[in-house]
Scaffold this motif. Structure first.
Motif, PDB file in Angstrom:
ATOM      1  N   ILE A  14     -12.069  -5.289  -8.615  1.00 10.49           N
ATOM      2  CA  ILE A  14     -11.952  -6.048  -7.365  1.00 10.49           C
ATOM      3  C   ILE A  14     -10.521  -6.552  -7.182  1.00 10.49           C
ATOM      4  O   ILE A  14      -9.974  -6.501  -6.077  1.00 10.49           O
ATOM      5  N   THR A  15      -9.916  -7.005  -8.285  1.00  6.79           N
ATOM      6  CA  THR A  15      -8.517  -7.444  -8.209  1.00  6.79           C
ATOM      7  C   THR A  15      -7.607  -6.290  -7.783  1.00  6.79           C
ATOM      8  O   THR A  15      -6.720  -6.456  -6.938  1.00  6.79           O
ATOM      9  N   GLY A  16      -7.842  -5.120  -8.360  1.00  7.73           N
ATOM     10  CA  GLY A  16      -7.058  -3.946  -7.974  1.00  7.73           C
ATOM     11  C   GLY A  16      -7.245  -3.583  -6.520  1.00  7.73           C
ATOM     12  O   GLY A  16      -6.279  -3.251  -5.816  1.00  7.73           O
ATOM     13  N   ILE A  17      -8.485  -3.654  -6.050  1.00  3.24           N
ATOM     14  CA  ILE A  17      -8.752  -3.348  -4.640  1.00  3.24           C
ATOM     15  C   ILE A  17      -8.006  -4.326  -3.733  1.00  3.24           C
ATOM     16  O   ILE A  17      -7.374  -3.922  -2.745  1.00  3.24           O
ATOM     17  N   VAL A  18      -8.055  -5.611  -4.070  1.00  4.79           N
ATOM     18  CA  VAL A  18      -7.376  -6.619  -3.249  1.00  4.79           C
ATOM     19  C   VAL A  18      -5.865  -6.395  -3.264  1.00  4.79           C
ATOM     20  O   VAL A  18      -5.208  -6.407  -2.207  1.00  4.79           O
ATOM     21  N   LEU A  19      -5.295  -6.178  -4.455  1.00  3.38           N
ATOM     22  CA  LEU A  19      -3.844  -5.988  -4.547  1.00  3.38           C
ATOM     23  C   LEU A  19      -3.381  -4.735  -3.794  1.00  3.38           C
ATOM     24  O   LEU A  19      -2.401  -4.781  -3.033  1.00  3.38           O
ATOM     25  N   PHE A  20      -4.096  -3.629  -3.996  1.00  6.14           N
ATOM     26  CA  PHE A  20      -3.695  -2.407  -3.302  1.00  6.14           C
ATOM     27  C   PHE A  20      -3.939  -2.515  -1.793  1.00  6.14           C
ATOM     28  O   PHE A  20      -3.234  -1.881  -1.006  1.00  6.14           O
ATOM     29  N   SER A  21      -4.919  -3.317  -1.387  1.00  9.83           N
ATOM     30  CA  SER A  21      -5.137  -3.542   0.046  1.00  9.83           C
ATOM     31  C   SER A  21      -3.960  -4.304   0.644  1.00  9.83           C
ATOM     32  O   SER A  21      -3.478  -3.974   1.743  1.00  9.83           O
ATOM     33  N   ILE A  22      -3.513  -5.323  -0.075  1.00 10.38           N
ATOM     34  CA  ILE A  22      -2.372  -6.103   0.419  1.00 10.38           C
ATOM     35  C   ILE A  22      -1.112  -5.238   0.476  1.00 10.38           C
ATOM     36  O   ILE A  22      -0.386  -5.239   1.482  1.00 10.38           O
ATOM     37  N   ILE A  23      -0.876  -4.480  -0.601  1.00 13.20           N
ATOM     38  CA  ILE A  23       0.304  -3.610  -0.627  1.00 13.20           C
ATOM     39  C   ILE A  23       0.224  -2.555   0.476  1.00 13.20           C
ATOM     40  O   ILE A  23       1.197  -2.313   1.204  1.00 13.20           O
ATOM     41  N   GLY A  24      -0.935  -1.926   0.617  1.00  9.82           N
ATOM     42  CA  GLY A  24      -1.116  -0.908   1.659  1.00  9.82           C
ATOM     43  C   GLY A  24      -0.955  -1.472   3.044  1.00  9.82           C
ATOM     44  O   GLY A  24      -0.336  -0.850   3.923  1.00  9.82           O
ATOM     45  N   ALA A  25      -1.500  -2.681   3.267  1.00  8.95           N
ATOM     46  CA  ALA A  25      -1.365  -3.309   4.583  1.00  8.95           C
ATOM     47  C   ALA A  25       0.106  -3.637   4.861  1.00  8.95           C
ATOM     48  O   ALA A  25       0.592  -3.417   5.983  1.00  8.95           O
ATOM     49  N   TRP A  26       0.817  -4.135   3.863  1.00  6.29           N
ATOM     50  CA  TRP A  26       2.237  -4.450   4.047  1.00  6.29           C
ATOM     51  C   TRP A  26       3.032  -3.167   4.346  1.00  6.29           C
ATOM     52  O   TRP A  26       3.906  -3.168   5.214  1.00  6.29           O
ATOM     53  N   LEU A  27       2.703  -2.082   3.626  1.00  5.48           N
ATOM     54  CA  LEU A  27       3.410  -0.822   3.867  1.00  5.48           C
ATOM     55  C   LEU A  27       3.129  -0.283   5.269  1.00  5.48           C
ATOM     56  O   LEU A  27       4.023   0.278   5.918  1.00  5.48           O
ATOM     57  N   LEU A  28       1.892  -0.457   5.748  1.00  4.46           N
ATOM     58  CA  LEU A  28       1.569   0.008   7.103  1.00  4.46           C
ATOM     59  C   LEU A  28       2.215  -0.856   8.170  1.00  4.46           C
ATOM     60  O   LEU A  28       2.763  -0.354   9.163  1.00  4.46           O
ATOM     61  N   ILE A  29       2.153  -2.169   7.982  1.00  3.58           N
ATOM     62  CA  ILE A  29       2.711  -3.078   8.997  1.00  3.58           C
ATOM     63  C   ILE A  29       4.229  -2.919   9.095  1.00  3.58           C
ATOM     64  O   ILE A  29       4.789  -2.852  10.191  1.00  3.58           O
ATOM     65  N   SER A  30       4.856  -2.858   7.942  1.00  7.49           N
ATOM     66  CA  SER A  30       6.318  -2.733   7.952  1.00  7.49           C
ATOM     67  C   SER A  30       6.771  -1.295   8.186  1.00  7.49           C
ATOM     68  O   SER A  30       7.959  -1.057   8.400  1.00  7.49           O
ATOM     69  N   GLN A  31       5.852  -0.391   8.169  1.00  2.00           N
ATOM     70  CA  GLN A  31       6.109   1.038   8.326  1.00  2.00           C
ATOM     71  C   GLN A  31       7.199   1.520   7.367  1.00  2.00           C
ATOM     72  O   GLN A  31       8.026   2.365   7.700  1.00  2.00           O
ATOM     73  N   THR A  32       7.150   0.964   6.151  1.00  2.00           N
ATOM     74  CA  THR A  32       8.106   1.346   5.116  1.00  2.00           C
ATOM     75  C   THR A  32       7.820   2.758   4.638  1.00  2.00           C
ATOM     76  O   THR A  32       8.710   3.607   4.591  1.00  2.00           O
ATOM     77  N   SER A  33       6.568   2.979   4.263  1.00  2.00           N
ATOM     78  CA  SER A  33       6.210   4.305   3.761  1.00  2.00           C
ATOM     79  C   SER A  33       4.741   4.559   4.055  1.00  2.00           C
ATOM     80  O   SER A  33       3.861   3.954   3.438  1.00  2.00           O
ATOM     81  N   LEU A  34       4.494   5.430   5.005  1.00  2.00           N
ATOM     82  CA  LEU A  34       3.102   5.770   5.328  1.00  2.00           C
ATOM     83  C   LEU A  34       2.454   6.552   4.191  1.00  2.00           C
ATOM     84  O   LEU A  34       1.255   6.442   3.960  1.00  2.00           O
ATOM     85  N   PHE A  35       3.231   7.316   3.465  1.00  2.00           N
ATOM     86  CA  PHE A  35       2.700   8.077   2.336  1.00  2.00           C
ATOM     87  C   PHE A  35       2.161   7.137   1.257  1.00  2.00           C
ATOM     88  O   PHE A  35       1.049   7.318   0.754  1.00  2.00           O
ATOM     89  N   PHE A  36       2.940   6.117   0.899  1.00  2.00           N
ATOM     90  CA  PHE A  36       2.476   5.190  -0.133  1.00  2.00           C
ATOM     91  C   PHE A  36       1.311   4.329   0.365  1.00  2.00           C
ATOM     92  O   PHE A  36       0.457   3.907  -0.401  1.00  2.00           O
ATOM     93  N   ALA A  37       1.256   4.079   1.664  1.00  2.00           N
ATOM     94  CA  ALA A  37       0.103   3.375   2.233  1.00  2.00           C
ATOM     95  C   ALA A  37      -1.153   4.233   2.072  1.00  2.00           C
ATOM     96  O   ALA A  37      -2.234   3.735   1.727  1.00  2.00           O
ATOM     97  N   PHE A  38      -0.994   5.545   2.291  1.00  2.00           N
ATOM     98  CA  PHE A  38      -2.111   6.471   2.090  1.00  2.00           C
ATOM     99  C   PHE A  38      -2.511   6.521   0.612  1.00  2.00           C
ATOM    100  O   PHE A  38      -3.698   6.549   0.281  1.00  2.00           O
ATOM    101  N   VAL A  39      -1.529   6.516  -0.287  1.00  2.00           N
ATOM    102  CA  VAL A  39      -1.803   6.500  -1.729  1.00  2.00           C
ATOM    103  C   VAL A  39      -2.587   5.235  -2.095  1.00  2.00           C
ATOM    104  O   VAL A  39      -3.544   5.281  -2.868  1.00  2.00           O
ATOM    105  N   CYS A  40      -2.188   4.099  -1.539  1.00  2.00           N
ATOM    106  CA  CYS A  40      -2.913   2.845  -1.790  1.00  2.00           C
ATOM    107  C   CYS A  40      -4.361   2.947  -1.309  1.00  2.00           C
ATOM    108  O   CYS A  40      -5.281   2.491  -1.986  1.00  2.00           O
ATOM    109  N   ALA A  41      -4.560   3.560  -0.149  1.00  2.00           N
ATOM    110  CA  ALA A  41      -5.922   3.724   0.364  1.00  2.00           C
ATOM    111  C   ALA A  41      -6.745   4.614  -0.559  1.00  2.00           C
ATOM    112  O   ALA A  41      -7.930   4.336  -0.809  1.00  2.00           O
ATOM    113  N   CYS A  42      -6.129   5.659  -1.101  1.00  2.00           N
ATOM    114  CA  CYS A  42      -6.840   6.535  -2.043  1.00  2.00           C
ATOM    115  C   CYS A  42      -7.180   5.802  -3.335  1.00  2.00           C
ATOM    116  O   CYS A  42      -8.281   5.962  -3.886  1.00  2.00           O
ATOM    117  N   ILE A  43      -6.261   4.984  -3.819  1.00  2.00           N
ATOM    118  CA  ILE A  43      -6.525   4.203  -5.035  1.00  2.00           C
ATOM    119  C   ILE A  43      -7.649   3.202  -4.786  1.00  2.00           C
ATOM    120  O   ILE A  43      -8.531   3.017  -5.637  1.00  2.00           O
TER     121      ILE A  43
END
Length: 141
Positions: A14-43
């Motif tokens: 659950i901790t991993g899901i929350v952390l990767f959700s936050i990281i993925g959301a930050w990557l999507l919002i900031s549009q830093t890296s859509l690829f890594f946002a997709f990787v976070c979603a897969c994780i």
């Protein structure tokens, strides 16, 4: 008795899901890296699937235990597997309960057969004593 290993897996997942959700959301919002946002979603999806499978395995074994008890199936036994002390203790206790239930069930069946035979004998004796009386009452003079 708490299954610390299962607890750590669930809390860690659950901790991993929350952390990767936050990281993925930050990557999507900031549009830093859509690829890594997709990787976070897969994780996140992988962690969720792992958690569900881990919990479902124990649930299926408990379900089969209660189903065996409910259906008077005394052939169900649960093998201890792995090094998880909690689950192995749980399986030992489930096997002990099934054995105890089988012994009690056999004893109750013996008692039932015993009482049924007594009732058959008493019914026979009562009918035998009523037959001459009913013949005498029903006989015309």
């Amino acid at each position: 008795m708490l299954n610390r290993r299962l607890h750590r897996i669930i809390v860690g997942g659950i901790t991993g899901i929350v952390l990767f959700s936050i990281i993925g959301a930050w990557l999507l919002i900031s549009q830093t890296s859509l690829f890594f946002a997709f990787v976070c979603a897969c994780i996140i999806a992988g962690l969720a699937i792992m958690l569900v499978r881990r919990v479902e395995k124990t649930d299926r074994q408990l379900e089969s235990f209660f189903s065996a008890i409910n259906n008077n199936d005394f052939n169900a036994h649960f093998a201890e597997e792995g090094d998880d002390k909690f689950l192995n203790g749980l399986f030992r206790e489930m096997n002990r309960i099934i054995t105890h239930f089988e012994d009690n069930h056999a004893e109750l069946e013996e008692r039932r057969f015993y009482y049924e035979s007594i009732i058959r004998v008493l019914t026979h004796e009562i009918r035998n004593s009523i037959t001459p009386i009913s013949l005498f009452v029903g006989r015309p003079d």
